[in-house]
Design an enzyme around this catalytic site. Sequence first.
Site, PDB file in Angstrom:
ATOM      1  N   GLU A 123      -0.472  -4.304  38.327  1.00 35.52           N
ATOM      2  CA  GLU A 123      -1.856  -4.130  37.861  1.00 35.52           C
ATOM      3  C   GLU A 123      -2.107  -2.659  37.573  1.00 35.52           C
ATOM      4  OE1 GLU A 123      -4.767  -6.036  40.345  1.00 35.52           O
ATOM      5  OE2 GLU A 123      -3.737  -7.951  40.251  1.00 35.52           O
ATOM      6  N   HIS A 239     -15.578  -3.524  36.374  1.00 37.81           N
ATOM      7  CA  HIS A 239     -14.305  -4.105  35.933  1.00 37.81           C
ATOM      8  C   HIS A 239     -14.285  -4.070  34.417  1.00 37.81           C
ATOM      9  CE1 HIS A 239     -10.917  -6.746  35.359  1.00 37.81           C
ATOM     10  NE2 HIS A 239     -10.659  -6.648  36.655  1.00 37.81           N
ATOM     11  N   ARG A 280      -8.932   1.616  36.609  1.00 38.57           N
ATOM     12  CA  ARG A 280     -10.093   0.881  36.069  1.00 38.57           C
ATOM     13  C   ARG A 280     -11.186   1.744  35.481  1.00 38.57           C
ATOM     14  NH1 ARG A 280     -10.669  -3.975  40.360  1.00 38.57           N
ATOM     15  NH2 ARG A 280      -8.905  -5.062  39.473  1.00 38.57           N
ATOM     16  N   HIS A 337     -18.554  -4.707  39.513  1.00 33.80           N
ATOM     17  CA  HIS A 337     -17.492  -5.487  40.140  1.00 33.80           C
ATOM     18  C   HIS A 337     -17.289  -5.227  41.630  1.00 33.80           C
ATOM     19  CE1 HIS A 337     -13.838  -7.771  40.395  1.00 33.80           C
ATOM     20  NE2 HIS A 337     -13.101  -6.723  40.678  1.00 33.80           N
ATOM     21  N   ARG A 372     -11.594   2.232  43.279  1.00 34.82           N
ATOM     22  CA  ARG A 372     -10.637   1.411  44.035  1.00 34.82           C
ATOM     23  C   ARG A 372      -9.416   1.053  43.189  1.00 34.82           C
ATOM     24  NH1 ARG A 372     -10.198  -4.628  44.584  1.00 34.82           N
ATOM     25  NH2 ARG A 372     -11.584  -4.637  42.797  1.00 34.82           N
TER      26      ARG A 372
END
Length: 498
Positions: A123, A239, A280, A337, A372
């Site tokens: 990811e 997100h 992100r 998110h 995060r």
Amino acid sequence: MAQAWEDGRPDLDVELAVVGAGAAGLYTALRAAGAGARVALISAAPLAQTASYWAQGGLAAALAADDSPELHLRDTERAGRGAVRRSAAEILVAEAPECVRELQAAGISFDADRFGRLALGLEGGHSVRRVVHAGGSATGRRMLRQLSALVAEEPRIEVLENTRADALWPVEGDGGVRCRGLRCDDGRVVGARAVVLSSGGAAALWARTTNPPGSQGVGLLLAHALGARLADLELLQFHPTAVIGVRGREGFLVTEAIRGEGATLHGADGERFVDELAPRDEVARAIQAELERTGARSVGLDMRKIDPALFPNVVGTLREAGLDPTRELIPVAPAAHYMMGGIVTDLQARSSVPGLYAVGEASCTGLHGANRLASNSLSECFVFARRAASAALQEPAPSQASAEDLRGLAGQQGIPESSPQTRAALWREAGIVRTAEGLERLSRDRHPLAQLIARCALTRRESRGAHRRADYPESDPALEHRHVVVDARDELVWETWL
Ligand SMILES: Cc1cc2nc3c(=O)[nH]c(=O)nc-3n(C[C@H](O)[C@H](O)[C@H](O)COP(=O)(O)OP(=O)(O)OC[C@H]3O[C@@H](n4cnc5c(N)ncnc54)[C@H](O)[C@@H]3O)c2cc1C
């Protein structure tokens, strides 16, 4: 339902009261019961309405031969943009692999390759494959079903379903106030040695969100009403790829793992405009800039080359909504998110009020910094649930309560609900790019958490990670590792966390 409490006894007396039945709450309850404690698990929502149930990607743990906790720490710190509390992140990366093994022993079957080894996903922000998943993108659902089944079988855990904790029970001790239990919305009082808040985050306070409606930060307000400190409320992750413009599926998240397998993002001209596997905050901002440049509502996610069998529930949901991801681009845009901020906790999940703990998205250990790293939050739920359960059971036995204490608790005010106006205001004024004027307006909103978010965001006069100020577009080196803390008297103070 509640009684007159003449004998000073609460309606239910347990060693540990756990609020919220997502990954953090279920695991805390199971660990405490496994250690022999009697537990009450208070759950406002049905299982399918926890963020944990909706989790798609998985949980990050350094398990691959080419990985190590040090590398996982480096990626976490790089994503966190100079704000990660290293002592907390070190615990996460060191203990996550053991949690994965514990979950397997508890009956969760993670996806494996044809040699029987864990199949690890990639990811954004991770330098190697490190994300453990189940049922492709059905990780949260598979895990929660198994953990809930274990809770249901455990005689030491009493589940209070469809019940909301709506006040915490303060008692005066030698060192000031301590938490002695809680009141439920049906009036029942649960007395306990300690309370663990695992009530999830606050991203559903924003109008456009990937979160279930229960993620409104109620746990943060409960804790703060008792005097617990909150921090990093301005740090809300957006997100990058939530489905937009599709009725009934607004905000449906398309996991980052799909980009990890090669899906690409395209602007109105069909061109790619960002490294899809950047952290992100970077991808969300690049999409926002592209939307502003072209005036479009969404960009296109091209997953036509991705094997639909790898992500069956994402593909199934998109098809139900009338989109065929094997033939067309999916319209996506950023949505609120994940709340990096929350109830300030130490490395054993203790809040600043004795007897009160917080785990999972409701907590703020500082480990995510200002952004995060994908899939670190489920790992955090399990790692810190174990710590919370063992520390909370060491709390002193509770003092005998009086009928007067209990009647005082019955008279306490509950936590206000958010209105559609508040949610629209958060999206407008505390969205991906913020200004002082917008935040000033938000600080006058009626909802107490919206006010605190605005005040914290005004105080951070810089751009860092998920917090972008149009009027302070650069990061301020003097604010590295500095966190905005809301103290018990609602004053904002800067603290350095290492
Ligand atoms: C769509 C989506 C996909 C995600 N995918 C991933 C992923 O792949 N990997 C990852 O690491 N993270 C992922 N995340 C983030 C992660 O799922 C959450 O951070 C994590 O699950 C939070 O778990 P929790 O146990 O703290 O809270 P939750 O799972 O949100 O559970 C909290 C529960 O507490 C209940 N509650 C709230 N207030 C009260 C109250 N007063 N009384 C009683 N109950 C209350 C809530 O209704 C809720 O049911 C995702 C999040 C979303 C929304």
